[in-house]
Design a protein around this motif. Structure first.
Motif, PDB file in Angstrom:
ATOM      1  N   GLN A 138      34.706  30.280  33.072  1.00  0.00           N
ATOM      2  CA  GLN A 138      33.868  30.916  34.475  1.00  0.00           C
ATOM      3  C   GLN A 138      34.836  32.219  34.764  1.00  0.00           C
ATOM      4  O   GLN A 138      34.764  33.241  35.168  1.00  0.00           O
ATOM      5  N   GLY A 139      36.412  32.255  34.763  1.00  0.00           N
ATOM      6  CA  GLY A 139      37.305  32.949  35.604  1.00  0.00           C
ATOM      7  C   GLY A 139      37.019  34.756  35.188  1.00  0.00           C
ATOM      8  O   GLY A 139      37.262  35.191  35.681  1.00  0.00           O
ATOM      9  N   GLY A 140      37.094  34.706  33.349  1.00  0.00           N
ATOM     10  CA  GLY A 140      37.354  36.118  33.584  1.00  0.00           C
ATOM     11  C   GLY A 140      37.795  36.569  31.913  1.00  0.00           C
ATOM     12  O   GLY A 140      38.107  35.163  31.268  1.00  0.00           O
ATOM     13  N   TYR A 324      45.306  21.373  28.543  1.00  0.00           N
ATOM     14  CA  TYR A 324      44.780  20.637  29.844  1.00  0.00           C
ATOM     15  C   TYR A 324      44.508  21.678  30.896  1.00  0.00           C
ATOM     16  O   TYR A 324      44.765  22.072  31.478  1.00  0.00           O
ATOM     17  N   HIS A 325      43.497  22.025  31.252  1.00  0.00           N
ATOM     18  CA  HIS A 325      43.359  23.292  32.608  1.00  0.00           C
ATOM     19  C   HIS A 325      43.248  22.433  33.196  1.00  0.00           C
ATOM     20  O   HIS A 325      43.300  21.001  33.873  1.00  0.00           O
ATOM     21  N   PRO A 326      44.940  22.789  34.514  1.00  0.00           N
ATOM     22  CA  PRO A 326      45.076  21.876  35.780  1.00  0.00           C
ATOM     23  C   PRO A 326      44.290  21.236  36.385  1.00  0.00           C
ATOM     24  O   PRO A 326      44.001  20.599  36.855  1.00  0.00           O
ATOM     25  N   ILE A 340      37.209  23.500  37.249  1.00  0.00           N
ATOM     26  CA  ILE A 340      37.016  24.890  38.778  1.00  0.00           C
ATOM     27  C   ILE A 340      37.775  26.006  38.332  1.00  0.00           C
ATOM     28  O   ILE A 340      39.176  25.803  37.707  1.00  0.00           O
ATOM     29  N   THR A 341      37.195  26.987  38.297  1.00  0.00           N
ATOM     30  CA  THR A 341      38.720  28.284  37.446  1.00  0.00           C
ATOM     31  C   THR A 341      39.932  28.433  38.207  1.00  0.00           C
ATOM     32  O   THR A 341      40.041  28.433  39.209  1.00  0.00           O
ATOM     33  N   GLU A 342      39.905  28.859  37.107  1.00  0.00           N
ATOM     34  CA  GLU A 342      42.024  29.147  37.884  1.00  0.00           C
ATOM     35  C   GLU A 342      41.848  30.240  38.261  1.00  0.00           C
ATOM     36  O   GLU A 342      42.635  31.235  38.995  1.00  0.00           O
ATOM     37  N   LEU A 437      40.511  18.656  30.249  1.00  0.00           N
ATOM     38  CA  LEU A 437      41.180  18.922  28.426  1.00  0.00           C
ATOM     39  C   LEU A 437      39.618  20.134  28.143  1.00  0.00           C
ATOM     40  O   LEU A 437      38.591  19.793  28.675  1.00  0.00           O
ATOM     41  N   HIS A 438      40.242  21.498  27.638  1.00  0.00           N
ATOM     42  CA  HIS A 438      39.245  22.350  28.099  1.00  0.00           C
ATOM     43  C   HIS A 438      39.560  23.015  26.471  1.00  0.00           C
ATOM     44  O   HIS A 438      38.679  23.833  26.633  1.00  0.00           O
ATOM     45  N   TYR A 439      40.527  23.125  25.788  1.00  0.00           N
ATOM     46  CA  TYR A 439      40.789  23.729  24.395  1.00  0.00           C
ATOM     47  C   TYR A 439      41.199  23.395  23.763  1.00  0.00           C
ATOM     48  O   TYR A 439      42.325  22.644  24.049  1.00  0.00           O
TER      49      TYR A 439
HETATM   50  C1  SIN Z   1      39.338  30.585  30.274  1.00  0.00           C
HETATM   51  O1  SIN Z   1      39.611  28.985  30.456  1.00  0.00           O
HETATM   52  O2  SIN Z   1      39.603  31.479  30.053  1.00  0.00           O
HETATM   53  C2  SIN Z   1      38.011  30.207  31.392  1.00  0.00           C
HETATM   54  C3  SIN Z   1      38.399  28.881  32.402  1.00  0.00           C
HETATM   55  C4  SIN Z   1      38.612  29.282  33.742  1.00  0.00           C
HETATM   56  O3  SIN Z   1      37.867  30.081  34.416  1.00  0.00           O
HETATM   57  O4  SIN Z   1      39.567  29.064  34.899  1.00  0.00           O
END
Ligand code: SIN
Length: 561
Positions: A138-140, A324-326, A340-342, A437-439
């Protein structure tokens, strides 16, 4: 207040509202490097000894990896060589690209731009072309292209965020190619966010010392995939959908990778592909629910690429670390673990515990923020949902308070709609969040040409890799916006290298399963049960006690630190 939250959560939200004015006045300080280190070591799942074990077979024997990953690397092939006829080749191409996301598309396009005919490139995808984590980002995308920034700063931020475990030459390639990649995307027609004067709008990401995130609202990955997928389709490159790779093929004389066996998900038939070069762009392991966490990932992210590459001798690195995405969704349960995007935090949203206290500077690197949230919940300062899921608040309405009314709807339209569907208005109410878990931070070791390396550092002939399946670019923790960049930078490098190799190779390789002989002998030696097979292709949620039979969130609450 809307009807999206049950009564007890609505009561808890009052504390967030009451403390908002006060929090707006304060500036939360950044942690020192020592404080970051202490927090992560105490709370991050990477540091829990029960999450990992030592690999007992293969080229990286002795490396520590997550348990779920070890199980797949120490597993029998699905393909039974005695039952697969290699005498009939279904596709005979110069370049086989395995994967359906941005790295695969970029590799295909740059093979083509480097002189390979579209008919001689085959993209094999597990699901539909584009069903990949790229479209969920999402974020960029990061690139240091403003006068106050530089690739050197981008390099230092990336290495610092990665705990200095990154492979320096890969980071150099990443940051140096970045401005070119943005220009390429613009030329393809990508709709980046811009000011009225046509200047790129750039935001801060966690762990970055400058604003360098280029976005398309909060669906940047989707917009990137839109333009590169269109380009692949317009150029007439071959695509074989619903055909995941289940094994690589090797030339028995040279040991070079010479194609793959694909599996037609619809007809259950094998498809034999011979190629001069094979590019793995299969993404990561997010659907393995490491340590019992929910995930932001799409269903195909089952670590297939590392499994296949390992059997032909690839070195694996940094698989003891996961991102782990916060801020994953903790409520409503129907979208548990979704991203939920950073960017919400880049725009000013604060993280708040049950007492209405801000407990961390929101743009610390991701592992630091995730650790702080886990700490708040484990020490009893989290908010419990009626079904026992713990989380902290992400105070989204602050964005409009800081940046003016309408900012949320303009910059986070997908997020706004996602919650509105569940009766929650994020312009007025905070959302409950917990790490997800994200990446896959680590993976197959490559060099700057995207060639897959053995533990001795020599390239495996005929095999390249790009994107999340690889390790080294991000060290032990990736920064926001560096993954969309990674897939395009190294997809491009893989495509160009593949084209060069094809031009240097006159004869067609032979195909065999020879590499499996050594690997299966090792499995035999450590008595791996014959029922454990990999790649798994798709996760099994049907109550198998060995594989995600439990509600992962219940497992989180059972954790004792
Ligand atoms: C990313 O993992 O770089 C994008 C995810 C986000 O939008 O937080």
């Amino acid at each position: 207040m809307s009807e999206g939250y049950p009564l007890e959560l609505r009561k808890a939200i009052r504390v967030v509202e009451e403390t908002r004015e006060e929090r707006l006045k304060k500036k939360y300080r950044r942690l020192t490097l020592e404080e970051r280190d202490e927090l992560v070591k105490k709370w991050h799942p990477d540091y829990r000894p029960d999450t990992k074990r030592e690999l007992k077979v293969g080229p990286s024997r002795g490396a520590i990896v997550y348990n779920e990953v070890a199980d797949l690397l120490e597993a029998w092939p699905i393909a039974d060589p005695s039952k697969i006829d290699l005498s009939t080749i279904d596709y005979d191409v110069d370049i086989l690209i395995i994967g359906g996301g941005g790295a695969a598309a970029s590799a295909a396009l740059w093979s083509l731009y480097s002189g390979i005919e579209p008919d001689n490139i085959l993209i094999a995808t597990k699901l539909r072309f584009g069903d990949a984590n790229t479209v969920k980002a999402q974020g960029g995308i990061q690139a240091a292209d403003r006068p106050v920034d530089s690739p050197v700063r981008h390099y230092l931020d990336t290495i610092g965020g990665g705990h200095f475990a990154n492979k320096p030459e890969l980071v150099r390639a990443l940051v140096m190619d970045a401005p070119f990649i943005i220009k390429w995307l613009e030329d393809l027609g990508m709709m980046f966010d811009k000011t009225g004067e046509g200047e790129m709008i750039e935001y801060s990401g966690g762990g970055a010392s400058r604003r360098r995130l280029h976005c398309a609202r909060d669906y940047t990955g989707l917009e990137i995939m839109r333009v590169i997928r269109d380009e692949v389709l317009n150029k007439g490159i071959n695509i074989l959908e619903f055909s995941p790779a289940i094994e690589l093929l090797t030339d028995p004389e040279t040991g070079a990778v010479s194609g793959a066996v694909l599996w037609n998900l619809e007809t259950s038939e094998y498809i034999i592909v011979r190629s001069k070069v094979t590019i793995l762009a299969t993404g990561g392991f997010g659907r393995l629910h490491l340590a019992g966490f929910p995930t932001t990932n799409h269903y195909g992210a089952t670590a297939d690429g590392i499994v296949l590459a390992y059997r032909v001798g690839a070195n694996l690195r940094d698989l003891d670390s996961a991102q782990y995405h916060p801020t994953g969704v903790a409520y409503p349960e129907a979208i548990l673990g979704e991203l939920i995007t950073e960017k919400c935090r880049s725009l000013g949203a604060q993280l708040v515990n049950v007492n209405g206290e801000q407990f961390i500077y929101e743009l610390e690197p991701r592992d630091v923020v995730a650790s702080a949230i886990i700490r708040e919940c484990a020490e009893g300062r989290g908010v419990l949902t009626p079904t026992g899921v713990c989380g902290v608040w992400l105070d989204l309405p602050m964005i409009d308070m800081i940046r003016g009314p309408g900012t949320i709807k303009k910059n986070l339209p997908a997020m706004y709609r996602q919650f509105k569907r569940h009766g929650i208005d994020i312009t007025e109410e905070p959302v409950l969040t917990y790490p997800t878990l994200h990446y896959q931070n680590g993976g197959i070791e490559i060099n700057v040409y995207a060639q897959v390396l053995t533990p001795q550092g020599t390239p495996i002939p005929g095999l390249l890799a790009a994107g999340e399946v690889t390790g080294g670019v991000h060290g032990k923790n990736r920064l926001m916006g560096n993954s969309l960049l990674d897939i395009l930078v190294f997809g491009r490098r893989a495509g160009m290298t593949a084209a060069r190799i094809v031009k240097e190779t006159s004869s067609k390789p032979k195909i065999s399963f020879k590499h499996l002989e050594k690997y299966t002998a090792e499995l035999e030696k450590i008595n791996v049960p014959k029922t454990r097979k990999a790649p798994i292709i798709l996760p099994d949620y049907r109550g198998n006690p060995d594989y995600r039979g439990k509600n992962p969130y219940l497992k989180i609450l059972e954790i004792t630190y």
